[in-house]
Motif scaffolding. Sequence first.
Motif, mmCIF file in Angstrom:
data_model
loop_
_atom_site.group_PDB
_atom_site.id
_atom_site.type_symbol
_atom_site.label_atom_id
_atom_site.label_comp_id
_atom_site.label_asym_id
_atom_site.label_seq_id
_atom_site.Cartn_x
_atom_site.Cartn_y
_atom_site.Cartn_z
ATOM 1 N N THR A 81 -29.050 0.539 44.054
ATOM 2 C CA THR A 81 -28.593 0.145 45.373
ATOM 3 C C THR A 81 -28.583 1.376 46.258
ATOM 4 N N PHE A 82 -29.016 1.237 47.484
ATOM 5 C CA PHE A 82 -29.012 2.349 48.433
ATOM 6 C C PHE A 82 -27.657 3.007 48.445
ATOM 7 N N PRO A 83 -27.586 4.331 48.450
ATOM 8 C CA PRO A 83 -28.654 5.336 48.394
ATOM 9 C C PRO A 83 -28.825 5.962 47.009
ATOM 10 N N ASP A 84 -28.441 5.179 45.966
ATOM 11 C CA ASP A 84 -28.491 5.734 44.618
ATOM 12 C C ASP A 84 -29.919 6.076 44.198
ATOM 13 N N CYS A 85 -30.031 7.143 43.435
ATOM 14 C CA CYS A 85 -31.352 7.568 42.944
ATOM 15 C C CYS A 85 -31.463 7.442 41.426
ATOM 16 N N GLY A 86 -30.514 6.739 40.817
ATOM 17 C CA GLY A 86 -30.509 6.635 39.367
ATOM 18 C C GLY A 86 -31.745 5.973 38.783
ATOM 19 N N SER A 87 -32.375 5.094 39.558
ATOM 20 C CA SER A 87 -33.546 4.388 39.055
ATOM 21 C C SER A 87 -34.840 4.897 39.687
ATOM 22 N N PHE A 88 -34.763 6.040 40.353
ATOM 23 C CA PHE A 88 -35.940 6.559 41.058
ATOM 24 C C PHE A 88 -36.857 7.303 40.097
ATOM 25 N N THR A 89 -38.162 7.035 40.247
ATOM 26 C CA THR A 89 -39.182 7.745 39.475
ATOM 27 C C THR A 89 -40.224 8.293 40.439
ATOM 28 N N ALA A 90 -40.427 9.589 40.409
ATOM 29 C CA ALA A 90 -41.381 10.210 41.331
ATOM 30 C C ALA A 90 -42.812 9.813 40.983
ATOM 31 N N ASP A 91 -43.646 9.746 42.014
ATOM 32 C CA ASP A 91 -45.076 9.569 41.780
ATOM 33 C C ASP A 91 -45.582 10.704 40.891
ATOM 34 N N THR A 92 -46.627 10.427 40.175
ATOM 35 C CA THR A 92 -47.150 11.429 39.248
ATOM 36 C C THR A 92 -48.027 12.471 39.938
ATOM 37 N N ARG A 93 -48.583 12.145 41.071
ATOM 38 C CA ARG A 93 -49.529 13.055 41.729
ATOM 39 C C ARG A 93 -48.794 14.154 42.512
ATOM 40 N N ASP A 94 -49.281 15.360 42.362
ATOM 41 C CA ASP A 94 -48.769 16.507 43.124
ATOM 42 C C ASP A 94 -49.549 16.568 44.430
ATOM 43 N N ALA A 150 -48.973 17.946 47.488
ATOM 44 C CA ALA A 150 -49.069 19.126 48.362
ATOM 45 C C ALA A 150 -48.756 20.429 47.634
ATOM 46 N N GLY A 151 -48.807 20.392 46.300
ATOM 47 C CA GLY A 151 -48.545 21.616 45.540
ATOM 48 C C GLY A 151 -47.072 21.947 45.405
ATOM 49 N N ASN A 152 -46.199 21.011 45.712
ATOM 50 C CA ASN A 152 -44.759 21.252 45.643
ATOM 51 C C ASN A 152 -44.087 20.464 44.532
ATOM 52 N N GLY A 153 -44.883 19.866 43.671
ATOM 53 C CA GLY A 153 -44.329 19.095 42.571
ATOM 54 C C GLY A 153 -44.745 17.640 42.656
ATOM 55 N N ALA A 154 -44.524 16.923 41.560
ATOM 56 C CA ALA A 154 -44.951 15.528 41.471
ATOM 57 C C ALA A 154 -44.277 14.687 42.549
#
Lengths: 174, 198
Positions: free
Chosen positions: B111-124, B126-130
């Motif tokens: 539920t907004f604004p929780d990030c517990g279920s967030f998964t970052a994209d795999t692609r980097d 801009a060179g700053n991480g996935a």
Amino acid sequence: MRATIDIWTGGLGLLAGFCAVAAWLAIAGQPADAPPPSASIRLGALATGELAISPLEKPVLAAADLRPGQAGEEGTVTIRNQTPRALEVSLRTSAVTRELDRSAWIDVAERGRSIVREPLGGTRSWSPAAVRLAPGEKRTLSARVWIPERAEDGWQAARGDAMLEFRGKVVPGR
Amino acid sequence: MTGVRRLLLSALVVGLAAVVAGTATWAAFSGTTANAGNSFAAGTVSLTDNDGGVTLLSLTNAIPGETATGCIKVTYAGSLAADVKLFGTASGGLAPYLTLKVTRGTDSGGTFPDCGSFTADTRDYAGNGAGVIYSGNLSSFPSSYAAGITDPDNGTGGTETWTTSEVHAYKLEVTLQNNTAAQGQSGSASFTWEARNQ
């Protein structure tokens, strides 16, 4: 006397001829194994930001052989409040095809309480009834589409595709 | 009935038949064709989120290195394929001393604004991480659609084409820099996702 007999004989002969032709047309016009007419429907759900909705990748319900008087087709859709505020959720349908707007009925219910129950074409405006969801809360709604027994003609070979749209309004002060 | 009368009656019947036949014949010379029921409808571009009107980030009485984190889900409900860009506005004396990082990904629940279920994209991207699509000063964040960050495609690295019912999540992190000049300063920011049909 002879003229009267002739008239009667001629009339009976004409009637017999008409009956024979009508019988031939009735038999010859229908293929032996022709299926009865039916309608098809596909009901999907549209995503919205304040609610997590499932399913989205597949229809809520789909049927290809709807006929008047039958139970129709059923499906379920789950909605979850993904905002930090309590929401009053209402729904409507948007038509992809309108051929069944007058013939088919739709009933969307939550815990046995109908949110909408009316002809498909009458659900284009937001429902007055709503489901209240606390932040993070989810509910499963049931959806059924059917054609009433005394539906007016027009359902035969008709296709009614529609999307369920949901709208969550923030409950003031919650 | 006399022969003359029979003859006249026959002629009358033939004449009437001829009139009827003639009328039907004239009617057979006209015809129409029509194409009715034409309808026109425009497509839609519609972008919504799950913030419920609540702010995403807040730093209060912050110390250097303190970070505020929040996740937001953006949903596309339009019927037309669209490109999406992210931009925003920052104001106040504190904006130059705040580092902003925006990571694109998915959110399987929460539920907004929780990030517990967030998964970052795999692609980097801009060179700053996935999944990171911006990392820099809040005061340097693009402030218009034209300069905005084009939402990228995790699969190809190109531009993501948003279609109906598409959902993406974004994790925003704001960190107070260790700079004496930041003391006592305040600031605010807003973030905008804008879709435009292709």
